[in-house]
Design a protein around this motif. Structure first.
Motif, PDB file in Angstrom:
ATOM      1  N   ASP A  81       0.711  -1.178   0.021  1.00  0.00           N
ATOM      2  CA  ASP A  81       0.073   0.022   0.036  1.00  0.00           C
ATOM      3  C   ASP A  81       0.879   1.102   0.142  1.00  0.00           C
ATOM      4  O   ASP A  81       1.755   1.382   1.001  1.00  0.00           O
ATOM      5  CB  ASP A  81      -0.718  -0.171   1.209  1.00  0.00           C
ATOM      6  CG  ASP A  81      -2.197   1.056   1.227  1.00  0.00           C
ATOM      7  OD1 ASP A  81      -1.812   1.919   0.634  1.00  0.00           O
ATOM      8  OD2 ASP A  81      -2.780   1.093   1.810  1.00  0.00           O
ATOM      9  N   PRO A  82       0.921   2.093  -1.019  1.00  0.00           N
ATOM     10  CA  PRO A  82       1.756   3.342  -1.139  1.00  0.00           C
ATOM     11  C   PRO A  82       1.418   4.123   0.102  1.00  0.00           C
ATOM     12  O   PRO A  82       2.240   5.315   0.356  1.00  0.00           O
ATOM     13  CB  PRO A  82       1.404   3.850  -2.343  1.00  0.00           C
ATOM     14  CG  PRO A  82       0.284   3.304  -3.031  1.00  0.00           C
ATOM     15  CD  PRO A  82      -0.045   2.008  -2.326  1.00  0.00           C
ATOM     16  N   ALA A  83       0.117   4.330   0.595  1.00  0.00           N
ATOM     17  CA  ALA A  83      -0.354   5.117   1.557  1.00  0.00           C
ATOM     18  C   ALA A  83       0.403   4.926   2.684  1.00  0.00           C
ATOM     19  O   ALA A  83       0.820   5.750   3.635  1.00  0.00           O
ATOM     20  CB  ALA A  83      -1.681   5.328   1.644  1.00  0.00           C
ATOM     21  N   ARG A  84       0.489   3.593   3.150  1.00  0.00           N
ATOM     22  CA  ARG A  84       1.388   3.313   4.168  1.00  0.00           C
ATOM     23  C   ARG A  84       3.063   3.318   4.275  1.00  0.00           C
ATOM     24  O   ARG A  84       3.384   4.035   5.279  1.00  0.00           O
ATOM     25  CB  ARG A  84       0.841   1.574   4.504  1.00  0.00           C
ATOM     26  CG  ARG A  84      -0.406   1.173   4.801  1.00  0.00           C
ATOM     27  CD  ARG A  84      -0.461  -0.316   4.921  1.00  0.00           C
ATOM     28  NE  ARG A  84      -1.745  -0.599   5.067  1.00  0.00           N
ATOM     29  CZ  ARG A  84      -2.152  -1.901   4.980  1.00  0.00           C
ATOM     30  NH1 ARG A  84      -1.254  -2.803   4.974  1.00  0.00           N
ATOM     31  NH2 ARG A  84      -3.571  -2.204   5.448  1.00  0.00           N
ATOM     32  N   VAL A  85       3.364   3.478   3.098  1.00  0.00           N
ATOM     33  CA  VAL A  85       4.855   3.658   2.732  1.00  0.00           C
ATOM     34  C   VAL A  85       5.034   5.338   2.950  1.00  0.00           C
ATOM     35  O   VAL A  85       5.791   5.649   3.810  1.00  0.00           O
ATOM     36  CB  VAL A  85       5.232   3.348   1.429  1.00  0.00           C
ATOM     37  CG1 VAL A  85       6.839   3.728   1.338  1.00  0.00           C
ATOM     38  CG2 VAL A  85       5.312   1.853   1.306  1.00  0.00           C
ATOM     39  N   ALA A  86       4.126   5.904   2.474  1.00  0.00           N
ATOM     40  CA  ALA A  86       4.131   7.370   2.741  1.00  0.00           C
ATOM     41  C   ALA A  86       4.074   8.067   4.206  1.00  0.00           C
ATOM     42  O   ALA A  86       4.738   8.516   4.728  1.00  0.00           O
ATOM     43  CB  ALA A  86       3.078   8.052   1.804  1.00  0.00           C
ATOM     44  N   ALA A  87       3.106   7.080   4.958  1.00  0.00           N
ATOM     45  CA  ALA A  87       2.746   7.477   6.052  1.00  0.00           C
ATOM     46  C   ALA A  87       4.027   7.121   7.019  1.00  0.00           C
ATOM     47  O   ALA A  87       4.315   7.652   7.774  1.00  0.00           O
ATOM     48  CB  ALA A  87       1.698   6.748   6.649  1.00  0.00           C
TER      49      ALA A  87
END
Length: 266
Positions: A81-87
């Motif tokens: 999940d790219p959102a988890r990486v960004a977070a």
């Protein structure tokens, strides 16, 4: 096993992402303890926390714990999940980073010495896990290890399979004293390779029954503490011929590791 060509998109599916601080302390203690030789010997001390979840806390904890073994360790948290990486990015620091990816391990050709995949493969079918094991095994450094495990929400009950280049070598069970009635209470946390095999006629079923019997036989020692009772249980199993690959130093922690051949699916 030759390295595989990277796929065009991440391999795998997004996990539920559930995580909690200190949830993976038991497997981390094992990696920093009896398995620390792998990190010490590694030419490139690279470790992957695969599928770390909605919050990167387990990757941060793994980094801190393994730095006590080798201060130049590098931990990469990998999430689909790219959102988890960004977070997670605000928590990156020298030696700790985060990347989008899956079982293909997006490491620019580098080979990790340890890949910890906890509470990841349990969401896949019994007919799927072996292919993902193979995918990761083909990307390990020489002497590297995939740790495929499962635990409860706060890490009181945990199991993990140690999988090397030649396949699985052991199954570990680690329980918090006071968090179980019988050792077999951990059955619902077995790795995907075994969780559906806890039935009559399967080796892992026989192993859990043997643990329960030895635990009940050692009941008289409960007044001396649960750790003493657990050590006695383990010693009894070893005397009975079960191929335990650890000893009292690990047993006192509520942990026991058996050779994979003793529990492998029939």
């Amino acid at each position: 096993m030759p390295p595989r060509r990277p796929p065009t998109r991440p391999l795998g599916t997004i996990t539920r992402g559930t995580t909690n601080p200190n949830r993976l302390r038991r497997v981390d203690r094992w990696l920093a303890g009896p398995q620390s030789f792998r990190l010490r010997r590694a030419a490139d001390p690279l470790v992957v926390d695969l599928g770390y979840g909605a919050a990167p806390v387990t990757a941060v904890e793994l980094f801190a714990r393994l730095r006590a073994v080798r201060d130049d360790v590098e931990v990469v948290g990998v999430e689909i999940d790219p959102a988890r990486v960004a977070a997670a990015e605000p928590l990156a620091r020298p030696g700790l980073s985060f990347r989008q990816g899956g079982f293909e391990l997006p490491l620019d050709g580098r080979r990790p010495v340890v890949v910890r995949a906890f509470n990841v493969l349990r969401q896949y079918g019994e007919d799927e896990y072996a292919a993902y094991w193979d995918e990761v095994r083909g990307r390990l450094a020489p002497g590297g290890l995939l740790v495929d495990g499962t635990c409860d929400e706060i890490g009181r009950r945990a199991t993990w399979a140690a999988v090397g280049a030649d396949g699985p070598s052991s199954l570990s069970i680690s329980l918090r004293f006071g968090a179980f009635t019988l050792p077999s209470d951990v059955a619902e946390r077995l790795p995907k390779a075994l969780i559906h095999r806890n039935v009559e006629g399967e080796r892992v079923h026989a192993y859990l029954r043997a643990l329960d019997k030895a635990w009940l036989d050692a009941a008289a020692l409960a007044s001396f503490g649960q750790a003493q009772r657990w050590r006695t249980m383990c010693a009894s199993l070893k005397s009975a011929g079960w191929p335990l690959v650890d000893g009292p130093a690990r047993w006192r922690l509520g942990e026991v590791t058996v050779a994979w051949d003793a529990v492998a699916p029939r």
